[in-house]
Scaffold this motif. Structure first.
Motif, PDB file in Angstrom:
ATOM      1  N   TRP A 171       0.817  -1.215   0.000  1.00  0.00           N
ATOM      2  CA  TRP A 171       0.000   0.000   0.000  1.00  0.00           C
ATOM      3  C   TRP A 171       0.858   1.276   0.000  1.00  0.00           C
ATOM      4  CZ3 TRP A 171      -5.424   0.085  -0.035  1.00  0.00           C
ATOM      5  CH2 TRP A 171      -6.062  -1.133   0.189  1.00  0.00           C
ATOM      6  N   TYR A 172       1.592   1.508  -1.074  1.00  0.00           N
ATOM      7  CA  TYR A 172       2.242   2.815  -1.272  1.00  0.00           C
ATOM      8  C   TYR A 172       1.218   3.725  -1.945  1.00  0.00           C
ATOM      9  CZ  TYR A 172       6.940   1.514   0.237  1.00  0.00           C
ATOM     10  OH  TYR A 172       8.034   1.167   0.996  1.00  0.00           O
ATOM     11  N   ASN A 173       0.365   4.307  -1.136  1.00  0.00           N
ATOM     12  CA  ASN A 173      -0.844   4.966  -1.643  1.00  0.00           C
ATOM     13  C   ASN A 173      -0.595   6.258  -2.399  1.00  0.00           C
ATOM     14  OD1 ASN A 173      -0.249   5.869   1.207  1.00  0.00           O
ATOM     15  ND2 ASN A 173      -1.807   7.380   0.675  1.00  0.00           N
ATOM     16  N   TYR A 174       0.565   6.905  -2.183  1.00  0.00           N
ATOM     17  CA  TYR A 174       0.757   8.203  -2.841  1.00  0.00           C
ATOM     18  C   TYR A 174       0.886   8.074  -4.351  1.00  0.00           C
ATOM     19  CZ  TYR A 174       1.230  10.091   1.824  1.00  0.00           C
ATOM     20  OH  TYR A 174       0.980  10.459   3.126  1.00  0.00           O
ATOM     21  N   ARG A 175       1.174   6.888  -4.849  1.00  0.00           N
ATOM     22  CA  ARG A 175       1.134   6.681  -6.295  1.00  0.00           C
ATOM     23  C   ARG A 175      -0.260   6.959  -6.853  1.00  0.00           C
ATOM     24  NH1 ARG A 175       4.431   1.512  -8.571  1.00  0.00           N
ATOM     25  NH2 ARG A 175       6.306   1.588  -7.272  1.00  0.00           N
ATOM     26  N   ARG A 176      -1.283   6.806  -6.007  1.00  0.00           N
ATOM     27  CA  ARG A 176      -2.664   6.920  -6.471  1.00  0.00           C
ATOM     28  C   ARG A 176      -3.273   8.300  -6.247  1.00  0.00           C
ATOM     29  NH1 ARG A 176      -0.618   1.593  -6.702  1.00  0.00           N
ATOM     30  NH2 ARG A 176      -1.874   0.517  -8.259  1.00  0.00           N
ATOM     31  N   VAL A 177      -2.485   9.279  -5.828  1.00  0.00           N
ATOM     32  CA  VAL A 177      -2.965  10.661  -5.854  1.00  0.00           C
ATOM     33  C   VAL A 177      -3.094  11.046  -7.329  1.00  0.00           C
ATOM     34  CG1 VAL A 177      -2.444  13.054  -5.273  1.00  0.00           C
ATOM     35  CG2 VAL A 177      -1.828  11.227  -3.675  1.00  0.00           C
ATOM     36  N   PRO A 178      -4.256  11.504  -7.787  1.00  0.00           N
ATOM     37  CA  PRO A 178      -4.405  11.794  -9.216  1.00  0.00           C
ATOM     38  C   PRO A 178      -3.327  12.710  -9.779  1.00  0.00           C
ATOM     39  CG  PRO A 178      -6.556  11.754  -8.192  1.00  0.00           C
ATOM     40  CD  PRO A 178      -5.555  11.608  -7.078  1.00  0.00           C
ATOM     41  N   ALA A 179      -2.899  13.721  -9.026  1.00  0.00           N
ATOM     42  CA  ALA A 179      -1.858  14.626  -9.512  1.00  0.00           C
ATOM     43  C   ALA A 179      -0.533  13.896  -9.679  1.00  0.00           C
ATOM     44  CB  ALA A 179      -1.691  15.807  -8.553  1.00  0.00           C
ATOM     45  N   VAL A 180      -0.225  12.979  -8.777  1.00  0.00           N
ATOM     46  CA  VAL A 180       1.011  12.212  -8.855  1.00  0.00           C
ATOM     47  C   VAL A 180       0.950  11.243 -10.033  1.00  0.00           C
ATOM     48  CG1 VAL A 180       2.480  10.553  -7.632  1.00  0.00           C
ATOM     49  CG2 VAL A 180       1.470  12.478  -6.393  1.00  0.00           C
ATOM     50  N   THR A 181      -0.207  10.609 -10.224  1.00  0.00           N
ATOM     51  CA  THR A 181      -0.375   9.714 -11.368  1.00  0.00           C
ATOM     52  C   THR A 181      -0.243  10.469 -12.684  1.00  0.00           C
ATOM     53  OG1 THR A 181      -1.890   8.390 -10.027  1.00  0.00           O
ATOM     54  CG2 THR A 181      -1.877   7.960 -12.385  1.00  0.00           C
ATOM     55  N   LEU A 182      -0.781  11.698 -12.736  1.00  0.00           N
ATOM     56  CA  LEU A 182      -0.634  12.510 -13.939  1.00  0.00           C
ATOM     57  C   LEU A 182       0.829  12.854 -14.181  1.00  0.00           C
ATOM     58  CD1 LEU A 182      -1.838  14.091 -16.306  1.00  0.00           C
ATOM     59  CD2 LEU A 182      -2.149  16.036 -14.740  1.00  0.00           C
ATOM     60  N   ALA A 183       1.568  13.166 -13.117  1.00  0.00           N
ATOM     61  CA  ALA A 183       3.000  13.439 -13.259  1.00  0.00           C
ATOM     62  C   ALA A 183       3.712  12.249 -13.888  1.00  0.00           C
ATOM     63  CB  ALA A 183       3.604  13.779 -11.898  1.00  0.00           C
ATOM     64  N   LYS A 184       3.374  11.052 -13.434  1.00  0.00           N
ATOM     65  CA  LYS A 184       3.959   9.836 -14.004  1.00  0.00           C
ATOM     66  C   LYS A 184       3.658   9.735 -15.495  1.00  0.00           C
ATOM     67  CE  LYS A 184       5.317   5.431 -14.313  1.00  0.00           C
ATOM     68  NZ  LYS A 184       6.739   5.084 -14.526  1.00  0.00           N
ATOM     69  N   GLN A 185       2.437  10.053 -15.889  1.00  0.00           N
ATOM     70  CA  GLN A 185       2.063   9.987 -17.302  1.00  0.00           C
ATOM     71  C   GLN A 185       2.859  10.995 -18.133  1.00  0.00           C
ATOM     72  OE1 GLN A 185      -2.197  10.511 -17.426  1.00  0.00           O
ATOM     73  NE2 GLN A 185      -2.617   8.548 -16.421  1.00  0.00           N
ATOM     74  N   LEU A 186       3.057  12.201 -17.592  1.00  0.00           N
ATOM     75  CA  LEU A 186       3.815  13.227 -18.314  1.00  0.00           C
ATOM     76  C   LEU A 186       5.272  12.795 -18.496  1.00  0.00           C
ATOM     77  CD1 LEU A 186       2.400  16.423 -16.573  1.00  0.00           C
ATOM     78  CD2 LEU A 186       1.925  15.659 -18.907  1.00  0.00           C
TER      79      LEU A 186
END
Length: 380
Positions: A131-146
């Motif tokens: 459960w590394y939950n911060y990966r699932r913050v939408p802003a963080v997930t968007l950063a990963k996509q960028l």
């Protein structure tokens, strides 16, 4: 069409037990899934606490020993939300019994424990996740996509910090239900394995593997009263930890964590600088992503603040209308959804136990460097 049941056996009734329970209760209401989580049973060492938690969160039953959960035929997944010193034993036993296993972070108290956990779930071929939950913050997930889309280009710098202030007083005890994170025997380490582990997991996800680190740690209060024994004992966890890192892709990084930053309760920030663009994020404003694109027209070039609430942003189509925000608890719901969707698709949700082991290799190297005063290589 009736959904398949996913019977959850939760170990632990503390803060993380609450976040996980809330996630399983809500995920089926907002995500279209093939499985419906069922809060089947919760286990804690205190029977009354287990019973009270079960009633409050809607679990069908409770146990006073996690071993009883594993023995039950009506439990599909064991979810570990108990202190760090229990993770390995529970996960290994659960995997050997053929149960799916989910675990709070860090995976183990050290990489050696984590390796045993990885071996167990892989030998049993059971689905697993940390459960590394911060990966699932939408802003963080968007950063990963960028980043994955190449918007930043070559990465030069990564910096992250996680600051708290709750252990400054020497009167705070170590050990026991509320302060086990200050007891090295239970926690494994201090802020390195607790706070920096979050920063490291996100960094590895964004920027690839870390080759080497050089670190310094400090324990500011050398002795504390143990909450269980009542004796004054030496403090063996790190109160503060800072390190430099070299990523395999050539970028440099700085990481810092402390529980002695007066005025900060949970300040997690990160920034990434690339040849074309930069990204910054702050947990205290978790629904915003700061983005600088050097390709913008000169007169208008500058940092932009992106409000992550639209339906085309990660996860947000499952929630409200654009402009309305979500919070910390939703990150666990997203992770539960991804785990369950992985059961249907056959594509495991990350981080798996093996993914999380990489974070433990880094934290082990950080602690080794703090002891040796030298650059230490990170195992891979």
């Amino acid at each position: 069409m009736e959904k398949k049941k996913l019977n959850v056996g939760l170990v632990g009734a503390g803060f993380m037990g609450r976040t996980h329970s809330n996630a399983f209760r809500q995920v089926g209401e907002f995500f279209k899934l093939d499985y419906q989580p069922v809060l089947k049973a919760v286990a804690t060492r205190n029977a009354q606490s287990a019973a009270d938690f079960a009633v409050n969160w809607g679990f069908e039953s409770w146990e006073d020993d996690w071993r009883k959960l594993i023995e039950r035929k009506d439990i599909d997944v064991i979810d570990i939300a108990s202190p760090n010193d229990t993770h390995a034993e529970i996960a290994i036993a659960a995997a050997q019994a053929g149960k799916m296993v989910m675990s709070e972070k860090p995976l183990g108290r050290n990489a050696a424990e984590s390796e045993q956990m990885v071996a167990a779930v892989e030998a049993a071929k059971v689905p697993n996740m940390v459960w590394y939950n911060y990966r699932r913050v939408p802003a963080v997930t968007l950063a990963k996509q960028l980043i994955d889309d190449g918007r930043l280009g070559r990465i030069f710098h990564y910096r992250a910090k996680f600051l708290q202030d709750w252990t400054i007083s020497a009167d705070v005890p170590q050990g026991g239900a509320g302060t086990w994170r200050l007891d090295a025997q239970v926690a494994g380490s201090g802020v390195t394995g607790d706070l920096l582990a979050h920063c490291i997991d996100t960094a590895l996800w964004f920027n690839g593997s870390i080759d080497s680190v050089t670190a310094a740690t400090e324990t500011f209060v050398k002795q504390r009263t143990h909450a269980v024994s009542g004796k004054v004992e030496d403090v063996k966890i790190d109160d503060a930890s800072a390190f430099l890192a070299r990523f395999h892709n050539g970028s440099l990084a700085t990481f810092e964590a402390t529980r002695y930053a007066r005025g900060h309760k949970a300040l997690y920030t990160l920034e990434i600088n690339g040849e074309h663009a930069s990204i910054a994020w702050d947990l205290h404003d978790l629904h915003r992503l700061s983005f600088f694109d050097h390709g913008d027209e000169g007169q208008l070039r500058g940092w932009r603040s992106i409000h992550i609430t639209d339906g085309d942003h990660p996860y947000m189509r499952h929630w409200w209308v654009p402009g309305l925000q979500i919070g910390y608890e939703h990150t666990f719901i997203h992770q539960a959804a991804d785990f369950i969707q992985g059961l249907s698709s056959g594509q495991p949700a990350t981080p798996t136990f093996r993914d999380a082991l990489k974070t433990d290799y880094v934290t082990d190297a950080v602690l080794a460097s703090a002891r040796s005063g030298r650059w230490e290589q990170v195992r891979s």
